[in-house]
Design an enzyme around this catalytic site. Sequence first.
Site, PDB file in Angstrom:
ATOM      1  N   GLU A   1      -3.792   1.977  -3.070  1.00  0.00           N
ATOM      2  CA  GLU A   1      -3.935   3.375  -2.654  1.00  0.00           C
ATOM      3  C   GLU A   1      -3.018   4.289  -3.471  1.00  0.00           C
ATOM      4  OE1 GLU A   1      -5.053   5.673   1.473  1.00  0.00           O
ATOM      5  OE2 GLU A   1      -4.120   3.709   1.644  1.00  0.00           O
TER       6      GLU A   1
ATOM      7  N   ASP B   1      -4.137  -4.962   0.521  1.00  0.00           N
ATOM      8  CA  ASP B   1      -4.514  -4.409   1.813  1.00  0.00           C
ATOM      9  C   ASP B   1      -5.969  -4.804   2.055  1.00  0.00           C
ATOM     10  OD1 ASP B   1      -5.259  -2.917   3.986  1.00  0.00           O
ATOM     11  OD2 ASP B   1      -4.636  -0.983   3.177  1.00  0.00           O
TER      12      ASP B   1
ATOM     13  N   ASP C   1       2.570   4.429   5.510  1.00  0.00           N
ATOM     14  CA  ASP C   1       2.360   3.800   6.816  1.00  0.00           C
ATOM     15  C   ASP C   1       2.316   2.277   6.716  1.00  0.00           C
ATOM     16  OD1 ASP C   1      -0.008   4.121   5.430  1.00  0.00           O
ATOM     17  OD2 ASP C   1      -1.068   5.162   7.036  1.00  0.00           O
ATOM     18  N   HIS C   2       2.426   1.725   5.506  1.00  0.00           N
ATOM     19  CA  HIS C   2       2.541   0.283   5.286  1.00  0.00           C
ATOM     20  C   HIS C   2       3.970  -0.051   4.855  1.00  0.00           C
ATOM     21  CE1 HIS C   2      -1.933  -0.561   4.868  1.00  0.00           C
ATOM     22  NE2 HIS C   2      -1.899   0.755   4.756  1.00  0.00           N
TER      23      HIS C   2
ATOM     24  N   ASN D   1      -7.490  -4.547   4.951  1.00  0.00           N
ATOM     25  CA  ASN D   1      -8.080  -3.738   6.012  1.00  0.00           C
ATOM     26  C   ASN D   1      -8.803  -4.594   7.051  1.00  0.00           C
ATOM     27  OD1 ASN D   1      -7.478  -0.922   5.983  1.00  0.00           O
ATOM     28  ND2 ASN D   1      -8.518  -0.758   4.015  1.00  0.00           N
TER      29      ASN D   1
ATOM     30  N   ASP E   1      -2.049  -6.364   5.651  1.00  0.00           N
ATOM     31  CA  ASP E   1      -1.684  -6.652   4.262  1.00  0.00           C
ATOM     32  C   ASP E   1      -1.421  -8.152   4.149  1.00  0.00           C
ATOM     33  OD1 ASP E   1      -1.211  -3.727   3.157  1.00  0.00           O
ATOM     34  OD2 ASP E   1      -0.298  -3.854   5.146  1.00  0.00           O
TER      35      ASP E   1
ATOM     36  N   ASN F   1       0.869  -1.164   0.000  1.00  0.00           N
ATOM     37  CA  ASN F   1       0.000   0.000   0.000  1.00  0.00           C
ATOM     38  C   ASN F   1       0.916   1.226   0.000  1.00  0.00           C
ATOM     39  OD1 ASN F   1      -1.459   2.313   0.923  1.00  0.00           O
ATOM     40  ND2 ASN F   1      -3.096   0.985   1.662  1.00  0.00           N
TER      41      ASN F   1
END
Length: 270
Positions: free
Chosen positions: A34, A147, A247-248, A149, A218, A7
């Site tokens: 993303e 991802d 942030d991943h 989520n 992920d 991501n």
Amino acid sequence: MKIATFNINGIRSRLRALLEWLRKEVPDVVCLQELKAPDSGFPVREINAAGYGAIWHGQTSWNGVAILQKGADPLESRRGLPGDKDDKQSRYIEAAIEGMVIGCLYLPNGNPQPGPKFQYKLAWFERLIEYSAALLESGHPVILAGDFNVVPTDNDIYNPRSWLKDALLQPESRECFERLLSQGWTDALRRIYGDERVYTFWDYFRQHWQTDSGLRIDHLLLSPDVATRLKTAGVSKWVRGQPHASDHAPTWVELGPPKRMHHARKGGSA
């Protein structure tokens, strides 16, 4: 063969980090999520110059998914998840690569919950469950990477207490993920790491990266025939520690060659 999911959290703003990771780790296939860029804003020239072909499904400011293949252009087999012709969000793209079907997905976050965003998350998950069953029934070797989520269990988060109301930990979200796995998919990271804690995401707040307060959201899910090829899996944590990082962190599997089929022959050699 190394297949990764990442991501990127904005492909234009983090293009340098993406190119550095590609140069250092040289994955064979990359599933990106993303992108936060329209189709026209995808940096295909720079990615081609790094030695990768690409297909992508962009969207202005939000979402967006892509698949990169080292030394070749991925052969697109699907764009968008079936089941809702009115869904305009760019969250799924799929390619045929090296005899496998690779699906790249960005499952809806679902926050705040309860509410319409959480309902959309669950509805999208139901479509994924239905479609993934068809993928397994097709007989093709398949990888679903992206991802999701979803934090599958409390063992996949540093501390669930402050996240109890988050859509990523809701019983409905976890139940959907369990139903998906029960079709016959192998959760590659969990297969390699067992009960060891391993994270793929550290948010930007409260020093979560510095204190290794992470989540595992992920995932790379392997169909049974691909699972027999699994050699190892991991997370490229160093990417998360770079300046202006997503942030991943990239999450990956390494596969051995396909198992050869042995057929009995009649009447001597062919």
